[in-house]
Structure formats: C-alpha cells, structure tokens
Design an enzyme around this catalytic site. Structure first.
Site, PDB file in Angstrom:
ATOM      1  N   HIS A  88       0.881  -1.169   0.029  1.00 18.18           N
ATOM      2  CA  HIS A  88      -0.095  -0.135   0.154  1.00 18.18           C
ATOM      3  C   HIS A  88       0.771   1.250   0.013  1.00 18.18           C
ATOM      4  O   HIS A  88       0.717   2.172  -0.693  1.00 18.18           O
ATOM      5  CB  HIS A  88      -0.971   0.062   1.151  1.00 18.18           C
ATOM      6  CG  HIS A  88      -1.687  -0.898   1.406  1.00 18.18           C
ATOM      7  ND1 HIS A  88      -1.485  -1.984   2.368  1.00 18.18           N
ATOM      8  CD2 HIS A  88      -3.151  -1.354   0.796  1.00 18.18           C
ATOM      9  CE1 HIS A  88      -2.720  -2.890   2.269  1.00 18.18           C
ATOM     10  NE2 HIS A  88      -3.516  -2.377   1.231  1.00 18.18           N
TER      11      HIS A  88
ATOM     12  N   GLY B 227      -2.485  -1.975  -6.707  1.00 17.62           N
ATOM     13  CA  GLY B 227      -1.410  -3.056  -6.580  1.00 17.62           C
ATOM     14  C   GLY B 227      -1.714  -4.163  -7.848  1.00 17.62           C
ATOM     15  O   GLY B 227      -2.834  -4.527  -7.937  1.00 17.62           O
TER      16      GLY B 227
ATOM     17  N   LYS C  49      -0.756  -7.134  -7.809  1.00 17.64           N
ATOM     18  CA  LYS C  49      -1.059  -8.512  -7.035  1.00 17.64           C
ATOM     19  C   LYS C  49      -2.452  -8.916  -7.148  1.00 17.64           C
ATOM     20  O   LYS C  49      -2.820 -10.030  -7.436  1.00 17.64           O
ATOM     21  CB  LYS C  49      -0.798  -8.318  -5.557  1.00 17.64           C
ATOM     22  CG  LYS C  49      -0.987  -9.811  -4.881  1.00 17.64           C
ATOM     23  CD  LYS C  49      -0.352  -9.968  -3.434  1.00 17.64           C
ATOM     24  CE  LYS C  49      -1.663  -9.053  -2.433  1.00 17.64           C
ATOM     25  NZ  LYS C  49      -2.894  -9.942  -2.375  1.00 17.64           N
TER      26      LYS C  49
ATOM     27  N   GLN D 105      -8.306  -7.630 -10.300  1.00 21.92           N
ATOM     28  CA  GLN D 105      -9.116  -6.533  -9.682  1.00 21.92           C
ATOM     29  C   GLN D 105      -8.710  -5.203 -10.531  1.00 21.92           C
ATOM     30  O   GLN D 105      -9.570  -4.436 -11.068  1.00 21.92           O
ATOM     31  CB  GLN D 105      -8.812  -6.171  -8.322  1.00 21.92           C
ATOM     32  CG  GLN D 105      -9.316  -4.871  -7.680  1.00 21.92           C
ATOM     33  CD  GLN D 105      -9.206  -4.710  -6.195  1.00 21.92           C
ATOM     34  OE1 GLN D 105     -10.112  -5.045  -5.593  1.00 21.92           O
ATOM     35  NE2 GLN D 105      -8.113  -3.989  -5.745  1.00 21.92           N
TER      36      GLN D 105
HETATM   37  O1  PAF Z   1      -7.864  -4.083  -3.139  1.00 19.44           O
HETATM   38  C1  PAF Z   1      -8.789  -3.895  -1.976  1.00 19.44           C
HETATM   39  O2  PAF Z   1      -8.034  -3.524  -0.880  1.00 19.44           O
HETATM   40  C2  PAF Z   1     -10.139  -3.748  -2.056  1.00 19.44           C
HETATM   41  O3  PAF Z   1     -10.542  -4.649  -3.066  1.00 19.44           O
HETATM   42  C3  PAF Z   1     -10.594  -2.093  -2.513  1.00 19.44           C
HETATM   43  C4  PAF Z   1     -10.278  -1.916  -3.800  1.00 19.44           C
HETATM   44  C5  PAF Z   1     -10.166  -1.326  -1.513  1.00 19.44           C
HETATM   45  C6  PAF Z   1     -12.223  -2.218  -2.445  1.00 19.44           C
HETATM   46  O4  PAF Z   1     -12.667  -2.317  -1.429  1.00 19.44           O
END
Ligand code: PAF
Length: 284
Positions: free
Chosen positions: A37, A147, A149, A153
């Site tokens: 992060h 990210g 990883k 997503q």
């Molecule tokens: O990757 C994450 O931490 C979550 O899927 C996100 C993008 C914050 C959505 O809740």
C-alpha cells in the site's frame, strides 16, 4: 493529515481541492497497511497535489463463508503510516455511512469477472466495482492507484472506468514482496509459521514458470501442472486455482504467443492468498 469519516465532509473537501486546481491522487484500501500500500501511496504522493487514502473494509465483496469478521485491522498504526507518507486526507467511513439503506444498485463488469477469483468468489467483483464506484464518486480523484498483486481487480476496475467514462487515470503498480519472495498482503498476518513457510511455494512456482518460458515452453497446461506440483509439495497448501490466461482479457489460452498471465489462489489453512506474474516472450 485530516481524518474524514462522513461522505458530506469528503465531498466538500474534494470540491475545495478541485476548485483550487489541485490534482487528486487516491489510494483505496481496506487498511492493515503494508509496504505494498505504501508504494502506491508514495507514487500517488509524487504525482499529485493532494493524496487521499481510504480505509473501508467493504462487506459486500466478502462471501458468507469468507473472512469479513476476522479481516485484520489497526487503524491507529494505519493512520501513522499515512501521516509518514504525507497523506493529506484519510477517509474512513463506517458501513452505516457507506450503505445507510443497503444498496439496490450494483456496478457489474461482465466477462473479465467470470474467471480466476471471479469463478471461486461469486459476487466478489460486483462488491468491489460497486464500492470503488461509490468511493470514486465521493472522492472524485484524477488518478487512482492499485497493486498488480490483485491483477484481475486492476483489469476489472480499469475496464469499468473506461466503459463508464469516469475520466480517471488508473495506475497499476508492481507487487511488493518480502525478502523471501512472499507477496505482501494484509492476510499474511493470519499465517501460522508452517503456513508462512508453505506460502513461499507461490513465488517459487512463479520463478519456475518464468524459467520454463525462458526454456521455450509455450504450453499453458504444462506450466500450470509444474506450478501446481510445486505448490502441492507443501502439505499446508490447498490450491483454489492455478491458471494461465490471456493477460488482457483473462480468457483461456491454448498456447502462449506473446504475453500471458499466470495467476493463482491457494488456501493455507483458512487463509486464501493470491499471486501472479505476467509471462512475456521476448522478441529475440
Ligand atoms: O484491494 C482492496 O483492498 C479492495 O478490493 C478495494 C479496492 C479497496 C475495494 O474495497
């Protein structure tokens, strides 16, 4: 650093930033922040006038038997990490603030969400795209950082932003790893010692797959088999999936021509970890 917990205050703050011509960089997270992060936050800090980070453990992206209740949390430490990176606003709404009357509206991306994690976690990506759309509407960022990883997503959100003309730049940044290769994840905190050792097979298997590509192997099934063998060599590990797919649209591949995604999800006890690599065939 300002901590904002209400949507109305977040709207007002973003309005002011936009009125004064500031470019807003946004890193949405579920907290329990780690170096992965922080690398997104540092990049966003560098590239924007204002850095906004959200922490919201989104209930709608967890299945009924998943780890929503036990998802790790440490808001105090997260806030001090955000301060150190130079975050301007930490947005931490509660579930009542985000879903005061549940939701009748779902943002859903077809196709890309039907394979890999989408196949084993039904509804997960609808939860992600819906909450991310809400967060984008609340924070109104210019640039957002994810990210790689969570490669699927990243692809799903990029496609949503494109399809819905959100006028936001989506940046994907490389996976950050521990020295021994384990991909950083908030869920690593749940691993027992033997599981932590077993988890190292994930990054080792990615190395082995890249080596197979260097040796000229182009058969996705041969790579999946080798990778599965390495992961299953540890008794702590139970494979959810290991798949080699097209790196752009995530569809199955019969042969690797240029670029492919090798992605995996593996249970170590109750903890489910994901990892991936893009396999590239060099032109020479
Ligand atoms: O990757 C994450 O931490 C979550 O899927 C996100 C993008 C914050 C959505 O809740």
């Amino acid at each position: 650093m300002k901590i904002i917990t209400t949507i109305s205050e977040m709207y007002d703050h973003s309005d002011r930033l936009r009125e004064q011509g500031d470019r807003i960089g946004f890193v949405p997270t579920m907290g329990f922040l780690h170096e992965g992060h922080l690398s997104l936050m540092r990049k966003a800090r560098e590239e924007n006038h204002a850095l906004i980070v959200s922490i919201f453990i989104n209930p709608t992206q967890f299945g009924p038997d998943e780890d929503y209740d036990s998802y790790p949390k440490d808001l105090e430490s997260d806030a001090s990490l955000c301060r150190e990176v130079g975050c301007d606003v930490l947005f931490t709404p509660g579930a009542d603030e985000m879903y005061p009357q549940g939701t009748l509206t779902t943002v859903s991306v077809a196709g890309l969400t039907e394979t890999l994690c989408g196949a084993s976690r039904p509804g997960h990506f609808d939860g992600v795209t819906t909450v991310v759309s809400k967060l984008f509407n609340i924070v109104r960022p210019h640039m957002v950082y994810f990210g790689l990883k969570d490669y699927q997503q990243y692809r799903v959100i990029s496609r949503m932003v494109q399809d819905l003309n959100m006028n936001i730049r989506v940046i994907g940044l490389p996976t950050v790893r521990e020295e021994d290769g384990l991909a950083m994840s908030s869920r690593n905190a749940h691993l027992y010692n033997d599981e932590r050792a077993g988890a190292l097979t994930l990054s080792r298997s990615l190395d082995a797959a890249r080596e197979m590509i260097r040796e000229g192997i182009r058969d996705p099934r041969a790579i999946e088999k080798k990778v599965a063998g390495i992961i299953e060599s540890e008794s702590t590990n139970r494979i959810d999936y290991v798949s080699v797919v097209n790196a752009d649209d995530l569809t199955p591949l019969s042969s690797i021509e240029r670029r492919a995604l090798l992605a995996m999800a593996v249970f170590l006890g109750d903890t489910r970890l994901i990892d991936n690599t893009v396999l590239e065939i060099s032109g020479d």
